[in-house]
Design a protein around this motif. Structure first.
Motif, mmCIF file in Angstrom:
data_model
loop_
_atom_site.group_PDB
_atom_site.id
_atom_site.type_symbol
_atom_site.label_atom_id
_atom_site.label_comp_id
_atom_site.label_asym_id
_atom_site.label_seq_id
_atom_site.Cartn_x
_atom_site.Cartn_y
_atom_site.Cartn_z
ATOM 1 N N ALA A 47 0.834 -1.200 0.000
ATOM 2 C CA ALA A 47 0.000 0.000 0.000
ATOM 3 C C ALA A 47 0.872 1.254 0.000
ATOM 4 O O ALA A 47 0.549 2.243 -0.672
ATOM 5 N N ASP A 48 1.983 1.230 0.725
ATOM 6 C CA ASP A 48 2.920 2.356 0.715
ATOM 7 C C ASP A 48 3.409 2.631 -0.704
ATOM 8 O O ASP A 48 3.486 3.784 -1.134
ATOM 9 N N ASP A 49 3.765 1.568 -1.403
ATOM 10 C CA ASP A 49 4.294 1.728 -2.767
ATOM 11 C C ASP A 49 3.253 2.374 -3.674
ATOM 12 O O ASP A 49 3.580 3.267 -4.475
ATOM 13 N N ARG A 50 2.003 1.935 -3.558
ATOM 14 C CA ARG A 50 0.944 2.503 -4.396
ATOM 15 C C ARG A 50 0.719 3.968 -4.051
ATOM 16 O O ARG A 50 0.565 4.807 -4.948
ATOM 17 N N TYR A 51 0.686 4.271 -2.775
ATOM 18 C CA TYR A 51 0.501 5.662 -2.360
ATOM 19 C C TYR A 51 1.643 6.546 -2.857
ATOM 20 O O TYR A 51 1.429 7.658 -3.336
ATOM 21 N N ARG A 52 2.865 6.058 -2.723
ATOM 22 C CA ARG A 52 4.037 6.849 -3.126
ATOM 23 C C ARG A 52 3.933 7.217 -4.609
ATOM 24 O O ARG A 52 4.141 8.376 -4.992
ATOM 25 N N GLU A 53 3.623 6.247 -5.447
ATOM 26 C CA GLU A 53 3.499 6.507 -6.876
ATOM 27 C C GLU A 53 2.358 7.473 -7.169
ATOM 28 O O GLU A 53 2.491 8.381 -7.997
ATOM 29 N N ALA A 54 1.239 7.281 -6.473
ATOM 30 C CA ALA A 54 0.081 8.149 -6.704
ATOM 31 C C ALA A 54 0.359 9.582 -6.259
ATOM 32 O O ALA A 54 -0.013 10.543 -6.942
ATOM 33 N N LEU A 55 1.025 9.744 -5.131
ATOM 34 C CA LEU A 55 1.323 11.078 -4.618
ATOM 35 C C LEU A 55 2.295 11.819 -5.525
ATOM 36 O O LEU A 55 2.130 13.018 -5.786
ATOM 37 N N LEU A 332 -10.838 16.915 -0.893
ATOM 38 C CA LEU A 332 -9.845 15.857 -0.749
ATOM 39 C C LEU A 332 -10.409 14.538 -1.255
ATOM 40 O O LEU A 332 -11.560 14.197 -0.983
ATOM 41 N N VAL A 333 -9.567 13.818 -1.973
ATOM 42 C CA VAL A 333 -9.970 12.537 -2.533
ATOM 43 C C VAL A 333 -8.864 11.529 -2.256
ATOM 44 O O VAL A 333 -7.701 11.767 -2.592
ATOM 45 N N GLY A 334 -9.218 10.420 -1.635
ATOM 46 C CA GLY A 334 -8.235 9.366 -1.412
ATOM 47 C C GLY A 334 -7.813 8.759 -2.736
ATOM 48 O O GLY A 334 -8.663 8.334 -3.523
ATOM 49 N N SER A 335 -6.527 8.734 -2.975
ATOM 50 C CA SER A 335 -6.012 8.261 -4.266
ATOM 51 C C SER A 335 -4.773 7.410 -4.025
ATOM 52 O O SER A 335 -3.704 7.945 -3.749
ATOM 53 N N SER A 336 -4.929 6.109 -4.148
ATOM 54 C CA SER A 336 -3.783 5.223 -3.937
ATOM 55 C C SER A 336 -3.373 4.510 -5.218
ATOM 56 O O SER A 336 -2.688 3.488 -5.175
ATOM 57 N N SER A 337 -3.781 5.064 -6.377
ATOM 58 C CA SER A 337 -3.322 4.518 -7.651
ATOM 59 C C SER A 337 -3.117 5.659 -8.627
ATOM 60 O O SER A 337 -3.814 6.681 -8.563
ATOM 61 N N VAL A 338 -2.171 5.492 -9.518
ATOM 62 C CA VAL A 338 -1.880 6.510 -10.525
ATOM 63 C C VAL A 338 -3.098 6.749 -11.406
ATOM 64 O O VAL A 338 -3.404 7.884 -11.782
ATOM 65 N N GLU A 339 -3.821 5.677 -11.730
ATOM 66 C CA GLU A 339 -4.986 5.804 -12.603
ATOM 67 C C GLU A 339 -6.059 6.685 -11.963
ATOM 68 O O GLU A 339 -6.658 7.538 -12.634
ATOM 69 N N HIS A 340 -6.297 6.482 -10.683
ATOM 70 C CA HIS A 340 -7.292 7.307 -9.996
ATOM 71 C C HIS A 340 -6.841 8.758 -9.913
ATOM 72 O O HIS A 340 -7.661 9.678 -10.061
ATOM 73 N N VAL A 341 -5.554 8.968 -9.684
ATOM 74 C CA VAL A 341 -5.041 10.341 -9.644
ATOM 75 C C VAL A 341 -5.297 11.034 -10.970
ATOM 76 O O VAL A 341 -5.771 12.190 -11.012
ATOM 77 N N ARG A 342 -5.022 10.362 -12.065
ATOM 78 C CA ARG A 342 -5.213 10.981 -13.384
ATOM 79 C C ARG A 342 -6.676 11.324 -13.622
ATOM 80 O O ARG A 342 -6.998 12.395 -14.157
ATOM 81 N N GLU A 343 -7.584 10.441 -13.208
ATOM 82 C CA GLU A 343 -9.008 10.720 -13.351
ATOM 83 C C GLU A 343 -9.402 11.912 -12.482
ATOM 84 O O GLU A 343 -10.149 12.808 -12.924
ATOM 85 N N ASN A 344 -8.881 11.942 -11.251
ATOM 86 C CA ASN A 344 -9.241 13.028 -10.336
ATOM 87 C C ASN A 344 -8.688 14.370 -10.803
ATOM 88 O O ASN A 344 -9.385 15.395 -10.751
ATOM 89 N N VAL A 345 -7.448 14.370 -11.257
ATOM 90 C CA VAL A 345 -6.838 15.612 -11.738
ATOM 91 C C VAL A 345 -7.633 16.164 -12.914
ATOM 92 O O VAL A 345 -7.847 17.383 -13.022
#
Length: 363
Positions: A47-55, A332-345
């Motif tokens: 989960a840390d790895d996913r968060y790090r990439e998403a952040l 604020l939106v919880g985002s632990s994947s790059v794909e979700h970040v891109r959709e949210n942005v």
């Protein structure tokens, strides 16, 4: 600490990608109206790895608001936020970093004997008076002092931009409302002192129920009284003006109480939390903006509301609903994947509803 120059440079760097009102002002800073939350997920390395990439993706795509808390994922969320800040090409001074203190955190994982951990780590060391602990929550000044120090260490920062007292309404389960106001004033005084020393820029209250329920509700706290206590705390600390600048509360299409419930006494009578905050110059950061993912599903938003709000996906429309509300600085939106970040942005490429159009949703 974030600076005006760096955040406005960040805005200039990414601004053309977004709609006109995507970036907003917070205490002189330019901040994105979409932020990343870090509450959800297990306290694991994966989960840390996913968060790090998403952040990192968020920072390098146009989101410069990161929200966490010391108790999220047993302190791992704070630590991974710090790692993302160091691993990104974005200057730390361009980012608003917010964290919270109030709930006793575990360290890295849930211990086999939580009671023993709390006793040995906090009670026997004198950091926590067990009489002040209510369902894992403590807002005593000395405890918050320790938690802020630990948060700075976890994040690898000299200062945070926004520090919240976390869910103080928890104390109402065993304490009177007046006791909680008094303890908040004590806590605010300590935070005013820490602000004077440069450890934080501003502070606020992160809540779940207290600001969006009616005045006769057991969890209610008066936002005007909280502001009054913050001003009193500034005087006690010898500061010319209070550093109390923000509240965090849930807001989405299914939890719109902060807009609809008039429970806070304003100059012209009772107001909703959002209306009072807007009139008082407080910034509002919304949590549960997509209801922990539930609003990302098709048909999760009433059709009559969805038809009024821009966005290519349900999640984007939910985000744009939340950040359309008056007084909201960022959702604020919880985002632990790059794909979700891109959709949210991408939500930020659409213009949110104006004030009159937002009001019309509730007519």
């Amino acid at each position: 600490m974030a600076t005006k120059e760096a955040t406005w440079d960040y805005r200039d760097r990414f601004g053309e990608r977004f709609a006109r009102t995507y970036f907003r002002a917070f205490s002189g800073l330019a901040v994105s109206s979409i932020g990343v939350g870090t509450y959800l997920g297990e306290p694991t390395d994966s989960a840390d790895d996913r968060y790090r990439e998403a952040l990192v993706e968020a920072l390098e795509s146009g989101i410069n608001v990161l929200d966490t808390a010391i108790n999220y994922r047993a302190q791992r969320s704070e630590r991974v936020v710090g790692e993302a800040l160091r691993g990104s090409e974005i200057d730390r001074e361009a980012v608003l970093v917010a964290t919270k203190g109030g709930f006793v955190p575990f360290d890295g994982s849930r211990p086999a004997d939580p009671g023993r951990f709390v006793r040995e780590e906090y009670v026997e060391t004198g950091l926590l008076d067990p009489d002040e602990l209510v369902r894992g929550n403590c807002i005593a000044p000395d405890f918050l002092d320790d938690q802020l120090d630990r948060s700075l260490s976890n994040l690898g920062l000299d200062a945070v931009d926004l520090y919240y007292v976390h869910n103080p309404e928890t104390q109402l389960e065993e304490r009177s409302r007046e006791w909680v106001y008094d303890r908040l004033e004590d806590a605010f005084t300590r935070l005013e002192e820490r602000a004077s020393r440069g450890d934080l820029r501003n502070y606020g209250v992160a809540s779940w129920e207290c600001f969006r329920v009616p005045a006769d509700h057991d969890s209610y706290l008066s936002l005007p009284e909280v502001v009054r206590r913050a001003r009193a705390a500034a005087k006690r600390a010898g500061n010319a003006a209070t550093g109390f600048r923000a509240v965090q509360l849930p807001f989405n299409v299914h939890m719109a109480d902060a807009f609809t419930v008039a429970a806070h006494e304003g100059a012209d009578g009772p107001q909703s939390a959002l209306a009072f905050a807007q009139d008082s110059g407080l910034n509002v950061f919304t949590s549960a903006s997509i209801l922990q993912g539930d609003l990302a599903a098709e048909e999760s938003m009433p059709e009559s509301v969805a038809a009024r709000i821009e966005g290519d996906t349900p999640a984007q429309r939910a985000i744009n609903f939340a950040r359309s509300a008056p007084g909201v600085t960022a959702s604020l939106v919880g985002s632990s994947s790059v794909e979700h970040v891109r959709e949210n942005v991408a939500s930020g490429t659409f213009e949110p509803l104006g004030a009159s159009a937002f009001d019309a949703v509730f007519e």
